[in-house]
Design an enzyme around this catalytic site. Structure first.
Site, mmCIF file in Angstrom:
data_model
loop_
_atom_site.group_PDB
_atom_site.id
_atom_site.type_symbol
_atom_site.label_atom_id
_atom_site.label_comp_id
_atom_site.label_asym_id
_atom_site.label_seq_id
_atom_site.Cartn_x
_atom_site.Cartn_y
_atom_site.Cartn_z
ATOM 1 N N PRO A 24 10.406 67.967 22.940
ATOM 2 C CA PRO A 24 11.385 66.900 22.703
ATOM 3 C C PRO A 24 12.524 67.437 21.853
ATOM 4 C CG PRO A 24 9.445 66.597 21.322
ATOM 5 C CD PRO A 24 9.119 67.714 22.261
ATOM 6 N N LYS A 25 13.732 67.035 22.155
ATOM 7 C CA LYS A 25 14.892 67.435 21.347
ATOM 8 C C LYS A 25 15.018 66.465 20.175
ATOM 9 C CE LYS A 25 19.653 69.049 21.772
ATOM 10 N NZ LYS A 25 20.078 68.528 20.466
#
Length: 283
Positions: A24-25
């Site tokens: 996930p960013k």
């Protein structure tokens, strides 16, 4: 010790590939955490030292603190909702006075999400494959209220991206498992952003540097500066000459007839588009 960070390239659509790890960013700002003989230094990706801004990150749960450099993202996580709040993170970043920093640390503490380890115990790890560096990172970094390692998912980027969309997160990052760490932008690390889309009205334009004034539901919503092709600029100014209604020192104002579709990271608290990009005119 500052080591230049490895930067991301961009892709429009999520993908799955067995050669990649997907993460996930995190919607904060990049942080290089360096510990030399127990002394902590914190740097942004541009080498700005921010050690004083985040005192809660001065005691990292690392097995050996003689010579360590970590790469990651610092963010603020709302304790009630679990949502990552970029605006609060930026408020913390801009604080300078010690008493305000101390108060903010107690009221709105930040969290360091580590996704890579560049040095450990005097060894430069950047030449090792990503999977090896991840193994070392997970073996030496503990977790607590201020530190944790970023989750990695092998192969299945599309499923992770759907989770990101469902939870309204920023996006995903894809990294080749065999990638060594280089201090520049590299095609082996890729970001895919979870954009929000909206149709806006262009109510004017800036006289100096390029920028179109955007309105949403009759109120100002920001300035469109990014991703406008030259042919669309030419078409816009051809129409704008005939619908000008006023101007001042900085802007020309238009009868709000021209509509455009934009994509952006999210709405800010005061109803503005965060980093809007032009998609197309709406006819």
């Amino acid at each position: 010790m500052f080591l230049s960070p490895m930067l991301l390239t961009k892709r429009e659509t999520p993908f799955s590939d067995s050669r990649y790890l997907f993460e996930p960013k995190i919607d904060g700002h990049r942080l290089i955490l360096s510990i030399q003989d127990g002394s902590v230094r914190l740097y942004t990706r541009h080498r700005t030292e921010v050690t004083k801004q985040y005192p809660e990150l001065h005691d990292a749960p690392i097995a050996d603190t003689t010579d360590v450099v970590l790469d990651g993202e610092v963010a603020y996580v709302d304790p009630e909702t679990g949502a990552i709040d970029f605006e609060t993170m930026m408020e913390r970043f801009h604080l300078r006075k010690a008493e305000k920093i101390q108060r903010a640390m107690n009221l709105k503490p930040v969290h360091f999400f580590a996704f890579d380890i560049l040095r450990y115990c005097g060894e430069d790890l950047r030449g090792k494959p990503l999977t090896n560096r991840k193994e070392i990172l997970n073996g030496v970094l503990g977790s607590n209220e201020h530190f944790s390692a970023v989750l990695s998912v092998p192969g299945d980027g599309e499923s992770l991206f759907q989770v990101v969309v469902d939870r309204d997160l920023e996006g995903i990052v894809a990294k080749r498992m065999d990638s060594v760490y280089v201090g520049k932008r590299d095609e082996r690390w890729i970001k895919v952003i979870n954009y929000t889309y909206a149709d806006v009205v262009i109510s004017g334009y800036r006289k100096g540097d390029f920028g179109w004034l955007a309105q949403f539901n009759g109120r100002p919503a920001g300035i469109i500066e990014l991703a406008v092709p030259a042919i669309h600029k030419q078409a816009f100014y051809g129409v704008a000459r005939g619908i000008k209604v006023a101007e001042d020192k900085n802007f020309v104002y238009l009868d709000p007839r021209i509509k455009a579709r934009v994509r952006f990271r999210n709405w800010t608290r005061n109803g503005m588009l965060r980093t809007p990009e032009f998609v197309d005119f709406v006819v």
